[in-house]
Scaffold this motif. Structure first.
Motif, PDB file in Angstrom:
ATOM      1  N   ALA A   1      38.624  31.206  52.048  1.00 10.65           N
ATOM      2  CA  ALA A   1      39.641  32.265  52.069  1.00 10.65           C
ATOM      3  C   ALA A   1      39.875  32.824  50.669  1.00 10.65           C
ATOM      4  O   ALA A   1      40.015  34.041  50.505  1.00 10.65           O
ATOM      5  CB  ALA A   1      40.941  31.728  52.657  1.00 10.65           C
ATOM      6  N   ILE A   2      39.888  31.972  49.659  1.00  8.82           N
ATOM      7  CA  ILE A   2      40.082  32.437  48.280  1.00  8.82           C
ATOM      8  C   ILE A   2      38.922  33.329  47.860  1.00  8.82           C
ATOM      9  O   ILE A   2      39.125  34.345  47.182  1.00  8.82           O
ATOM     10  CB  ILE A   2      40.250  31.234  47.329  1.00  8.82           C
ATOM     11  N   LYS A   3      37.703  32.983  48.272  1.00 10.26           N
ATOM     12  CA  LYS A   3      36.543  33.818  47.934  1.00 10.26           C
ATOM     13  C   LYS A   3      36.618  35.192  48.593  1.00 10.26           C
ATOM     14  O   LYS A   3      36.026  36.144  48.097  1.00 10.26           O
ATOM     15  CB  LYS A   3      35.247  33.126  48.353  1.00 10.26           C
ATOM     16  N   ARG A   4      37.323  35.289  49.704  1.00 11.17           N
ATOM     17  CA  ARG A   4      37.440  36.562  50.420  1.00 11.17           C
ATOM     18  C   ARG A   4      38.577  37.443  49.908  1.00 11.17           C
ATOM     19  O   ARG A   4      38.741  38.567  50.371  1.00 11.17           O
ATOM     20  CB  ARG A   4      37.646  36.311  51.912  1.00 11.17           C
ATOM     21  N   LEU A   5      39.373  36.948  48.981  1.00 13.41           N
ATOM     22  CA  LEU A   5      40.454  37.755  48.439  1.00 13.41           C
ATOM     23  C   LEU A   5      39.899  38.960  47.686  1.00 13.41           C
ATOM     24  O   LEU A   5      38.837  38.860  47.056  1.00 13.41           O
ATOM     25  CB  LEU A   5      41.301  36.932  47.462  1.00 13.41           C
ATOM     26  N   PRO A   6      40.615  40.082  47.705  1.00 14.94           N
ATOM     27  CA  PRO A   6      40.208  41.210  46.861  1.00 14.94           C
ATOM     28  C   PRO A   6      40.246  40.790  45.381  1.00 14.94           C
ATOM     29  O   PRO A   6      40.996  39.875  45.003  1.00 14.94           O
ATOM     30  CB  PRO A   6      41.263  42.274  47.148  1.00 14.94           C
ATOM     31  N   ALA A   7      39.466  41.446  44.555  1.00 12.40           N
ATOM     32  CA  ALA A   7      39.325  41.065  43.146  1.00 12.40           C
ATOM     33  C   ALA A   7      40.673  41.045  42.418  1.00 12.40           C
ATOM     34  O   ALA A   7      40.977  40.098  41.685  1.00 12.40           O
ATOM     35  CB  ALA A   7      38.362  42.009  42.447  1.00 12.40           C
ATOM     36  N   LYS A   8      41.504  42.048  42.611  1.00 12.20           N
ATOM     37  CA  LYS A   8      42.803  42.115  41.926  1.00 12.20           C
ATOM     38  C   LYS A   8      43.702  40.963  42.350  1.00 12.20           C
ATOM     39  O   LYS A   8      44.342  40.320  41.513  1.00 12.20           O
ATOM     40  CB  LYS A   8      43.494  43.446  42.221  1.00 12.20           C
ATOM     41  N   GLU A   9      43.759  40.682  43.650  1.00  9.65           N
ATOM     42  CA  GLU A   9      44.606  39.591  44.154  1.00  9.65           C
ATOM     43  C   GLU A   9      44.097  38.248  43.647  1.00  9.65           C
ATOM     44  O   GLU A   9      44.889  37.373  43.295  1.00  9.65           O
ATOM     45  CB  GLU A   9      44.631  39.607  45.677  1.00  9.65           C
ATOM     46  N   SER A  10      42.798  38.081  43.573  1.00 13.17           N
ATOM     47  CA  SER A  10      42.212  36.845  43.061  1.00 13.17           C
ATOM     48  C   SER A  10      42.563  36.660  41.580  1.00 13.17           C
ATOM     49  O   SER A  10      42.946  35.567  41.151  1.00 13.17           O
ATOM     50  CB  SER A  10      40.701  36.863  43.242  1.00 13.17           C
ATOM     51  N   TYR A  11      42.451  37.738  40.797  1.00  9.46           N
ATOM     52  CA  TYR A  11      42.797  37.680  39.373  1.00  9.46           C
ATOM     53  C   TYR A  11      44.276  37.341  39.196  1.00  9.46           C
ATOM     54  O   TYR A  11      44.632  36.493  38.377  1.00  9.46           O
ATOM     55  CB  TYR A  11      42.477  39.015  38.694  1.00  9.46           C
ATOM     56  N   ASP A  12      45.137  38.005  39.968  1.00 12.28           N
ATOM     57  CA  ASP A  12      46.573  37.754  39.872  1.00 12.28           C
ATOM     58  C   ASP A  12      46.902  36.303  40.216  1.00 12.28           C
ATOM     59  O   ASP A  12      47.747  35.686  39.581  1.00 12.28           O
ATOM     60  CB  ASP A  12      47.356  38.695  40.792  1.00 12.28           C
TER      61      ASP A  12
END
Length: 122
Positions: free
Chosen positions: A52-63
């Protein structure tokens, strides 16, 4: 996991009665004082959470990574963030749980298909 939330939310009188306790408990947990959101607390050791973490959008993952690193640094220093940097209740919405539910459903389907036995009719 069984949740009582739908039962409580369908009854306005029960919601009104339990909301102060829920708010108190959330504030007592202290994760908002470190700038974290509730979904940041999910255990990453689970295969489903990692997917699920790998599927996060790039901005949300960075945040997410920024919030966790900032909270870790504050924890090492035995300090809380300034009140202006605390997570506000309106910001503390789910961002990972919907993806996680989808991943768990996919993994359950995969397990069901992998353990299927084919019987040959004679």
């Amino acid at each position: 996991m069984v949740s009582l939330a739908p039962f409580v939310l369908r009854r306005p009188w029960l919601t009104k009665m339990l909301m102060p306790a829920a708010t108190w408990y959330t504030n007592a947990a202290g994760y908002r004082k470190l700038g974290l959101r509730f979904d940041d607390l999910l255990e990453e050791e689970s295969e489903a959470v990692q997917i699920a973490i790998k599927r996060l959008p790039a901005k949300e993952s960075y945040d997410r990574i920024f919030r966790i690193r900032r909270a870790t640094q504050a924890s090492y220093q035995h300090k809380l963030l300034p009140k202006s940097e605390w997570t506000k209740p309106e910001e503390d919405g789910p961002y990972l749980r919907s993806i996680l539910a989808q991943v768990e459903a996919e993994l359950a389907e995969k397990d069901a298909l992998d353990s299927m036995t084919v019987l040959k009719k004679h």
